[in-house]
Scaffold this active site. Sequence first.
Site, PDB file in Angstrom:
ATOM      1  N   ASP A  12      -3.567  -5.828  -9.166  1.00 53.70           N
ATOM      2  CA  ASP A  12      -4.653  -5.294  -8.347  1.00 53.70           C
ATOM      3  C   ASP A  12      -4.496  -5.734  -6.887  1.00 53.70           C
ATOM      4  OD1 ASP A  12      -6.939  -3.847  -7.925  1.00 53.70           O
ATOM      5  OD2 ASP A  12      -8.312  -5.404  -8.600  1.00 53.70           O
ATOM      6  N   GLY A  13      -4.986  -4.904  -5.982  1.00 55.25           N
ATOM      7  CA  GLY A  13      -5.038  -5.294  -4.575  1.00 55.25           C
ATOM      8  C   GLY A  13      -4.102  -4.541  -3.641  1.00 55.25           C
ATOM      9  N   HIS A  29       0.716   0.856  -2.428  1.00 51.18           N
ATOM     10  CA  HIS A  29       1.283   1.066  -3.763  1.00 51.18           C
ATOM     11  C   HIS A  29       2.808   0.963  -3.715  1.00 51.18           C
ATOM     12  CE1 HIS A  29      -2.628   1.940  -5.233  1.00 51.18           C
ATOM     13  NE2 HIS A  29      -2.750   3.118  -4.657  1.00 51.18           N
ATOM     14  N   THR A  58      -7.102   4.611 -17.604  1.00 51.82           N
ATOM     15  CA  THR A  58      -7.752   5.892 -17.925  1.00 51.82           C
ATOM     16  C   THR A  58      -8.908   6.152 -16.961  1.00 51.82           C
ATOM     17  OG1 THR A  58      -8.947   4.658 -19.638  1.00 51.82           O
ATOM     18  CG2 THR A  58      -7.128   6.035 -20.380  1.00 51.82           C
ATOM     19  N   GLU A  59      -9.363   5.112 -16.276  1.00 57.13           N
ATOM     20  CA  GLU A  59     -10.463   5.262 -15.310  1.00 57.13           C
ATOM     21  C   GLU A  59      -9.937   5.592 -13.903  1.00 57.13           C
ATOM     22  OE1 GLU A  59     -10.400   2.610 -17.562  1.00 57.13           O
ATOM     23  OE2 GLU A  59     -11.784   3.734 -18.815  1.00 57.13           O
ATOM     24  N   ASN A  60      -8.648   5.369 -13.662  1.00 61.97           N
ATOM     25  CA  ASN A  60      -8.114   5.595 -12.320  1.00 61.97           C
ATOM     26  C   ASN A  60      -8.047   7.089 -11.943  1.00 61.97           C
ATOM     27  OD1 ASN A  60      -5.880   2.721 -12.497  1.00 61.97           O
ATOM     28  ND2 ASN A  60      -7.832   2.893 -11.414  1.00 61.97           N
ATOM     29  N   TRP A  61      -8.252   7.983 -12.926  1.00 64.59           N
ATOM     30  CA  TRP A  61      -8.315   9.417 -12.602  1.00 64.59           C
ATOM     31  C   TRP A  61      -9.490   9.724 -11.693  1.00 64.59           C
ATOM     32  CZ3 TRP A  61      -3.974  11.804 -13.750  1.00 64.59           C
ATOM     33  CH2 TRP A  61      -3.242  11.407 -14.868  1.00 64.59           C
ATOM     34  N   ARG A  63     -10.085   8.412  -8.959  1.00 68.20           N
ATOM     35  CA  ARG A  63      -9.722   8.233  -7.536  1.00 68.20           C
ATOM     36  C   ARG A  63      -9.466   9.586  -6.873  1.00 68.20           C
ATOM     37  NH1 ARG A  63      -6.484   2.598  -6.880  1.00 68.20           N
ATOM     38  NH2 ARG A  63      -7.848   1.421  -8.243  1.00 68.20           N
ATOM     39  N   SER A 184     -11.277  -4.900 -16.793  1.00 62.82           N
ATOM     40  CA  SER A 184     -11.043  -3.476 -16.487  1.00 62.82           C
ATOM     41  C   SER A 184     -10.347  -2.703 -17.619  1.00 62.82           C
ATOM     42  CB  SER A 184     -10.273  -3.331 -15.166  1.00 62.82           C
ATOM     43  OG  SER A 184     -10.964  -3.947 -14.116  1.00 62.82           O
ATOM     44  N   GLU A 195      -4.951 -16.881 -22.305  1.00 62.76           N
ATOM     45  CA  GLU A 195      -5.363 -17.737 -21.186  1.00 62.76           C
ATOM     46  C   GLU A 195      -5.463 -16.859 -19.947  1.00 62.76           C
ATOM     47  OE1 GLU A 195      -6.114 -21.002 -21.245  1.00 62.76           O
ATOM     48  OE2 GLU A 195      -5.853 -20.916 -23.425  1.00 62.76           O
TER      49      GLU A 195
HETATM   50  C1  IPE Z   1      -7.303  -2.123 -12.743  1.00 65.22           C
HETATM   51  O1  IPE Z   1      -7.499  -2.091 -11.376  1.00 65.22           O
HETATM   52  C2  IPE Z   1      -6.313  -1.065 -13.129  1.00 65.22           C
HETATM   53  C3  IPE Z   1      -4.945  -1.294 -12.694  1.00 65.22           C
HETATM   54  C4  IPE Z   1      -4.497  -2.354 -12.090  1.00 65.22           C
HETATM   55  C5  IPE Z   1      -4.042  -0.240 -13.008  1.00 65.22           C
HETATM   56  P1  IPE Z   1      -8.708  -1.262 -10.735  1.00 65.22           P
HETATM   57  O2  IPE Z   1      -8.639  -1.519  -9.284  1.00 65.22           O
HETATM   58  O3  IPE Z   1      -8.670   0.135 -11.191  1.00 65.22           O
HETATM   59  O4  IPE Z   1      -9.965  -1.977 -11.407  1.00 65.22           O
HETATM   60  P2  IPE Z   1     -11.483  -2.043 -10.962  1.00 65.22           P
HETATM   61  O5  IPE Z   1     -11.931  -0.632 -10.706  1.00 65.22           O
HETATM   62  O6  IPE Z   1     -11.543  -2.869  -9.713  1.00 65.22           O
HETATM   63  O7  IPE Z   1     -12.174  -2.701 -12.106  1.00 65.22           O
HETATM   64  C1  IPE Z   2      -3.979  -1.669  -7.925  1.00 71.30           C
HETATM   65  O1  IPE Z   2      -4.354  -1.668  -6.607  1.00 71.30           O
HETATM   66  C2  IPE Z   2      -3.110  -0.483  -8.272  1.00 71.30           C
HETATM   67  C3  IPE Z   2      -3.769   0.545  -9.070  1.00 71.30           C
HETATM   68  C4  IPE Z   2      -4.926   0.467  -9.677  1.00 71.30           C
HETATM   69  C5  IPE Z   2      -3.061   1.816  -9.182  1.00 71.30           C
HETATM   70  P1  IPE Z   2      -5.676  -0.935  -6.129  1.00 71.30           P
HETATM   71  O2  IPE Z   2      -5.315   0.445  -5.714  1.00 71.30           O
HETATM   72  O3  IPE Z   2      -6.743  -1.034  -7.157  1.00 71.30           O
HETATM   73  O4  IPE Z   2      -6.046  -1.797  -4.848  1.00 71.30           O
HETATM   74  P2  IPE Z   2      -7.489  -2.282  -4.379  1.00 71.30           P
HETATM   75  O5  IPE Z   2      -8.161  -2.918  -5.562  1.00 71.30           O
HETATM   76  O6  IPE Z   2      -8.221  -1.060  -3.911  1.00 71.30           O
HETATM   77  O7  IPE Z   2      -7.209  -3.257  -3.287  1.00 71.30           O
HETATM   78 MG    MG Z   3      -8.272  -2.311  -7.519  1.00 71.13          MG
END
Ligand code: IPE
Ligand code: IPE
Ligand code: MG
Length: 228
Positions: A12-13, A29, A58-61, A63, A184, A195
């Site tokens: 993440d991030g 990315h 499955t929730e990233n759709w 975006r 998530s 852990e």
């Molecule tokens: C979790 O990150 C999913 C992946 C790293 C692929 P998200 O950024 O989607 O999670 P939330 O929305 O902050 O919980």
């Molecule tokens: C994680 O980074 C990668 C994916 C979920 C695809 P994010 O895109 O969630 O980055 P932040 O959380 O917005 O910084």
């Molecule tokens: Mg994120």
Amino acid sequence: MSVPHHVAIIMDGNGRWAGLRGWSRIKGHKEGVRAVEDILDAAAEAGIQHLSLYAFSTENWKRPSLEVSGLMALLRMYLRMFLPKLRRKGIRFHHLGSLEGLPEGVQRDIRALEESTADHTGMVFHLAVNYGSRLEITQAARRCVEAGLQPDEITEEAIAARLWTAGTPDVDLLIRTSGELRISNFLLWQAAYAEFYITECLWPDFRGPQLREALEAYANRERRFGGI
Ligand code: IPE
Ligand code: IPE
Ligand code: MG
């Protein structure tokens, strides 16, 4: 030092990493994929047997469609680029998640990489794409019914054998980058006794030294599994 058999990472991030620099999220990315390459090397060197990386849920759709299509394009490019490295290191590729719903090209590339690394005997690299734990468990329950299992045959083993991770040991160490304190929808079943290691480090900055730090922290944990 005790080395975890199975390390899972919520990467993440990327968006925040790019935002800090005034760049587009997709640039974050891209840099995130470089981190994946580093972590593959560092994990294999550390003797980890299973590495699971959460790339797309499955929730990233939800975006914006431009970000989703950018991610899918990146994924295809890198699935192809990974092959020589996986060959060199004997790493086997395995997809976690539902192929259904993914663009056809992505499905093809995933299958091709699985097939061309199927005989590799080193670390297993599980990439979670279109992955959601609730979907995985729901699907496993459905498969139990389809197989005609009687209520007393629906055991933990029967369910585990129908998850995408069938045959993979439970998660020992679950890492999440960028400081968020949540799971998530990732490997809810498999991480029952994992852990947790949460770091403020944003995913594109998470490299070999950061992984080694997490492994050291893990080696100092006392695992109890409900015992004393
Ligand atoms: C979790 O990150 C999913 C992946 C790293 C692929 P998200 O950024 O989607 O999670 P939330 O929305 O902050 O919980
Ligand atoms: C994680 O980074 C990668 C994916 C979920 C695809 P994010 O895109 O969630 O980055 P932040 O959380 O917005 O910084
Ligand atoms: Mg994120």
